[in-house]
Design a protein around this motif. Structure first.
Motif, PDB file in Angstrom:
ATOM      1  N   ARG A  60       0.829  -1.209   0.000  1.00  0.00           N
ATOM      2  CA  ARG A  60       0.000   0.000   0.000  1.00  0.00           C
ATOM      3  C   ARG A  60       0.867   1.265   0.000  1.00  0.00           C
ATOM      4  O   ARG A  60       0.560   2.237  -0.701  1.00  0.00           O
ATOM      5  CB  ARG A  60      -0.912   0.002   1.223  1.00  0.00           C
ATOM      6  CG  ARG A  60      -1.954  -1.101   1.247  1.00  0.00           C
ATOM      7  CD  ARG A  60      -2.860  -1.007   2.467  1.00  0.00           C
ATOM      8  NE  ARG A  60      -3.767  -2.142   2.512  1.00  0.00           N
ATOM      9  CZ  ARG A  60      -3.605  -3.199   3.314  1.00  0.00           C
ATOM     10  NH1 ARG A  60      -2.588  -3.243   4.167  1.00  0.00           N
ATOM     11  NH2 ARG A  60      -4.477  -4.197   3.277  1.00  0.00           N
ATOM     12  N   ARG A 112       0.951   4.071  -3.094  1.00  0.00           N
ATOM     13  CA  ARG A 112       0.626   5.498  -2.917  1.00  0.00           C
ATOM     14  C   ARG A 112       1.810   6.379  -3.314  1.00  0.00           C
ATOM     15  O   ARG A 112       1.613   7.474  -3.843  1.00  0.00           O
ATOM     16  CB  ARG A 112       0.245   5.779  -1.466  1.00  0.00           C
ATOM     17  CG  ARG A 112      -1.015   5.104  -0.966  1.00  0.00           C
ATOM     18  CD  ARG A 112      -2.268   5.564  -1.702  1.00  0.00           C
ATOM     19  NE  ARG A 112      -2.414   4.947  -3.011  1.00  0.00           N
ATOM     20  CZ  ARG A 112      -2.822   3.686  -3.208  1.00  0.00           C
ATOM     21  NH1 ARG A 112      -3.092   2.906  -2.167  1.00  0.00           N
ATOM     22  NH2 ARG A 112      -2.939   3.209  -4.429  1.00  0.00           N
ATOM     23  N   THR A 148       0.380   8.827  -6.392  1.00  0.00           N
ATOM     24  CA  THR A 148       0.076  10.205  -6.003  1.00  0.00           C
ATOM     25  C   THR A 148       0.490  11.134  -7.160  1.00  0.00           C
ATOM     26  O   THR A 148       1.611  11.026  -7.656  1.00  0.00           O
ATOM     27  CB  THR A 148       0.827  10.584  -4.722  1.00  0.00           C
ATOM     28  OG1 THR A 148       0.374   9.739  -3.652  1.00  0.00           O
ATOM     29  CG2 THR A 148       0.579  12.035  -4.339  1.00  0.00           C
ATOM     30  N   TYR A 188      -1.445   7.466   2.186  1.00  0.00           N
ATOM     31  CA  TYR A 188      -1.126   6.144   2.721  1.00  0.00           C
ATOM     32  C   TYR A 188      -1.975   5.870   3.962  1.00  0.00           C
ATOM     33  O   TYR A 188      -1.919   6.614   4.943  1.00  0.00           O
ATOM     34  CB  TYR A 188       0.364   6.068   3.060  1.00  0.00           C
ATOM     35  CG  TYR A 188       0.776   4.847   3.849  1.00  0.00           C
ATOM     36  CD1 TYR A 188       0.516   3.565   3.386  1.00  0.00           C
ATOM     37  CD2 TYR A 188       1.455   4.988   5.071  1.00  0.00           C
ATOM     38  CE1 TYR A 188       0.906   2.449   4.103  1.00  0.00           C
ATOM     39  CE2 TYR A 188       1.861   3.872   5.800  1.00  0.00           C
ATOM     40  CZ  TYR A 188       1.573   2.607   5.317  1.00  0.00           C
ATOM     41  OH  TYR A 188       1.961   1.499   6.036  1.00  0.00           O
TER      42      TYR A 188
END
Length: 275
Positions: free
Chosen positions: A186, A190, A194, A223
């Protein structure tokens, strides 16, 4: 979907966890390490043996790259001369060749050891001053500063993941520092998806009740860790008993890297069971 991602350190623990997720985010995933081969390549994944200290070998990976996930390094303390090639020069080779190839961003596996000598009782943020606990930690400081300089001078973004403990929970320290495998994925996702990051630092840690670090300054990355090491607390604390405030390893963020003599590897790796 990205056209191409390059992953260094693909044969390591974190790299092995990340490969399937990265392959799903791009048309082409190029992985590298210093082993002869790795198993289980995805249909859009290739492996190239490459020494981080060899600029030509690293530059050859970068044609058409959009994102680089730089996870390659010696992951223990050792003599400065041994870390110089892979951990210091290797980072320069990655940044220099990636920006020349037009990469948009580098996601770098930094470490809590860049700030490892801060007292553990201080709840440090992503803006904490560098206080490396080892030459290994010093290399992380160098690469973070390198990333900031390349952003400010050459416009290549970077996200620096100060990983605390990416390993099974085996001791009381890890109740705060644990980064689960799923939360690692994860975190990296991110850092990649992003839209804009500039230069950013974020701690690699799960949603632990006992987390010793503050990620609020990096909230814009989105996150959201899902796992919590508290599920292991009862068993771990019963086995370990009271702590010892005279033990430097229990009193600084770097844990067992705090008291390890500079340049002496092995002892830290055997004791830490973390990043």
């Amino acid at each position: 979907m990205l056209k191409k991602i390059v992953l260094t350190g693909a044969a390591g623990r974190c790299g092995s966890i990340l490969r399937p997720a990265l392959a799903a985010m791009c048309e082409t995933l190029v992985c590298s390490d210093i082993v002869d081969s790795i198993d289980g390549l995805a249909a859009n994944e290739t492996y190239v043996k490459a020494d981080l200290a060899d600029y030509a070998a690293i530059a050859a990976l970068m044609d058409g790259v959009e994102m680089v996930c730089h996870f390659g390094a010696i992951v223990d303390e050792g003599p400065f001369e041994e870390l110089l090639g892979p951990n210091f020069i290797g980072s320069y080779n990655v940044w220099e060749s990636a920006q020349k190839a037009g990469a948009r961003r580098i996601v770098y596996a930094s470490s809590i050891h860049a700030v490892g000598m801060h007292p553990r009782q201080s709840y440090i943020g992503t803006d904490a001053a560098h206080r490396p606990d080892t030459f290994y930690g010093l290399a992380k400081c160098f690469s973070e500063d390198l990333g900031r300089m390349y952003w400010e001078k050459r416009g290549i973004e970077s996200v620096h993941l100060r990983i605390l403990s990416c390993a099974p929970v085996k001791n009381a320290r890890a109740l705060g520092t644990w980064l689960s495998d799923d939360d690692l994925v994860r975190l990296v996702e991110r850092a990649i998806d992003t839209p804009t990051t500039g230069f950013a630092v974020i701690y690699g840690v799960s949603d632990n009740d006992r987390s010793p670090v503050d990620n609020s300054n990096a909230a814009f990355l989105g996150y959201k860790p899902q796992d919590n090491a508290e599920q292991f607390a009862e068993e771990i604390l019963a086995a370990e008993g009271p702590g010892n405030p005279a033990d430097l390893a229990q009193m600084v963020h770097g844990g067992p890297f705090g008291p390890v003599p500079l340049g002496q590897g092995g002892a830290a790796a055997a004791a830490k069971g973390d990043d």
